[in-house]
Design an enzyme around this catalytic site. Structure first.
Site, mmCIF file in Angstrom:
data_model
loop_
_atom_site.group_PDB
_atom_site.id
_atom_site.type_symbol
_atom_site.label_atom_id
_atom_site.label_comp_id
_atom_site.label_asym_id
_atom_site.label_seq_id
_atom_site.Cartn_x
_atom_site.Cartn_y
_atom_site.Cartn_z
ATOM 1 N N HIS A 1 51.873 43.588 41.559
ATOM 2 C CA HIS A 1 51.218 43.373 40.260
ATOM 3 C C HIS A 1 49.741 43.751 40.294
ATOM 4 O O HIS A 1 49.121 43.917 39.241
ATOM 5 C CB HIS A 1 51.424 41.929 39.766
ATOM 6 C CG HIS A 1 50.567 40.903 40.409
ATOM 7 N ND1 HIS A 1 51.052 39.992 41.322
ATOM 8 C CD2 HIS A 1 49.253 40.605 40.258
ATOM 9 C CE1 HIS A 1 50.065 39.193 41.699
ATOM 10 N NE2 HIS A 1 48.975 39.538 41.073
ATOM 11 N N ASP B 1 57.484 41.225 44.421
ATOM 12 C CA ASP B 1 56.077 41.487 44.108
ATOM 13 C C ASP B 1 55.304 41.865 45.368
ATOM 14 O O ASP B 1 54.483 41.099 45.881
ATOM 15 C CB ASP B 1 55.461 40.262 43.440
ATOM 16 C CG ASP B 1 54.051 40.510 42.913
ATOM 17 O OD1 ASP B 1 53.668 41.693 42.810
ATOM 18 O OD2 ASP B 1 53.357 39.528 42.602
ATOM 19 N N GLN C 1 46.552 28.710 44.948
ATOM 20 C CA GLN C 1 46.709 30.070 45.425
ATOM 21 C C GLN C 1 45.359 30.744 45.554
ATOM 22 O O GLN C 1 44.371 30.315 44.989
ATOM 23 C CB GLN C 1 47.608 30.874 44.494
ATOM 24 C CG GLN C 1 47.046 31.064 43.096
ATOM 25 C CD GLN C 1 48.043 31.721 42.176
ATOM 26 O OE1 GLN C 1 49.029 31.128 41.804
ATOM 27 N NE2 GLN C 1 47.776 32.950 41.811
ATOM 28 N N GLY C 2 45.363 31.792 46.316
ATOM 29 C CA GLY C 2 44.134 32.530 46.515
ATOM 30 C C GLY C 2 44.162 33.825 45.746
ATOM 31 O O GLY C 2 44.834 33.938 44.736
ATOM 32 N N ASP C 3 43.410 34.795 46.199
ATOM 33 C CA ASP C 3 43.402 36.092 45.563
ATOM 34 C C ASP C 3 44.799 36.653 45.407
ATOM 35 O O ASP C 3 45.579 36.673 46.359
ATOM 36 C CB ASP C 3 42.627 37.068 46.443
ATOM 37 C CG ASP C 3 41.228 37.302 45.937
ATOM 38 O OD1 ASP C 3 40.918 36.858 44.835
ATOM 39 O OD2 ASP C 3 40.470 37.953 46.648
ATOM 40 N N SER C 4 45.101 37.167 44.229
ATOM 41 C CA SER C 4 46.345 37.901 44.061
ATOM 42 C C SER C 4 46.434 38.992 45.124
ATOM 43 O O SER C 4 45.472 39.695 45.397
ATOM 44 C CB SER C 4 46.385 38.542 42.668
ATOM 45 O OG SER C 4 46.503 37.567 41.671
#
Length: 253
Positions: free
Chosen positions: A71, A116, A207-210
């Protein structure tokens, strides 16, 4: 860090009811309740940058291949991308390398967030050092409750548009696929066999960075994918399961 949220009112028709309970995946990579750290503690971490600005996290798989989330690479050209490695700061230090190409998993579905994962190929090799290292891919999912950590430069509060200059991390615990899909949490059938979850007990952190790394036992077990926000204790952060997608990464690196 992906600076947008998929809003229910905007895309409900497109999803055609595939997401139960009237909820949709929220892609708002952030680390809430995290702690500043240095790249030497997470030397596989990179900043994926679009036109010079941080856009997502990623993990060094080989000296020329980065693993990130599919994504993160929608509606973007390789020529606009670079990575920064070997620095605790996304905007300075370390080394920058242009992206030559990337490949998203063919089965990635933005509606369900299944598969993903993506690989990025660099235009030149990274030189490994104490601050630039590769990380191995998990061959099996860790047990429910296993200790893990997630790192990145995601926004530090819900709704914020600014990101910290220094790398952040938070300790979490693995929530297995079966547990995450059970009645103990609110996702139900949204959790597919290419996903794994993690939560931080007693913290407002999900959550952290995508695209960034979820690490347990010294191996990459997850890629930050999606979640329903850090405020909801019954909705852990959801990650692409590296063990379940390992063969695809190896075959496409």
């Amino acid at each position: 860090m992906l600076k947008f949220v998929i809003l229910l009112s905007a895309v409900a028709c497109a999803l055609g009811g595939t997401i139960p309970e009237g909820l949709l995946p929220q892609l708002d990579g952030r680390i809430v309740g995290g702690t500043a750290t240095t790249i030497s503690s997470f030397p596989w971490q990179i900043s994926l940058q679009r036109s010079g600005s941080h856009s997502c996290g990623g993990s060094i798989y080989t000296d020329r291949v980065i693993v990130t989330a599919a994504h993160c690479l929608q509606s973007v050209s390789a020529s606009s991308l670079q990575i920064r490695a070997g620095s605790s700061y996304w905007s300075s230090g370390g080394v920058t390398v242009k992206v030559s190409s990337f490949k998203n998993h063919e089965g990635y579905n933005p509606n369900t967030m299944v598969n993903d994962i993506a690989v990025i190929r660099l235009s030149s090799s990274l030189g490994f050092s104490s601050t630039i290292k590769s990380i191995s891919l998990a061959s099996s999912n860790p047990a429910n409750g296993a200790a893990a950590s997630v790192s990145g430069w995601g926004t530090q509060s819900s709704g914020s548009s600014s990101i910290p200059s220094q790398l952040q991390y938070v300790n979490v615990n693995i929530v297995s696929q079966s547990k995450c899909a059970s009645s103990a949490y609110g996702y139900g059938s949204e959790i597919r066999n290419t996903m794994i979850c993690a939560a931080a007990s007693g913290k407002d952190a999900c959550q952290g960075d995508s695209g960034g790394p979820l690490v347990s036992g010294g191996v990459l077990v997850g890629v930050v994918s999606w979640g329903y926000g850090c405020a909801y204790s019954n909705y852990p952060g959801v990650y692409a399961s590296v063990a379940d997608l390992r063969s695809w990464v190896i075959n496409n690196a």
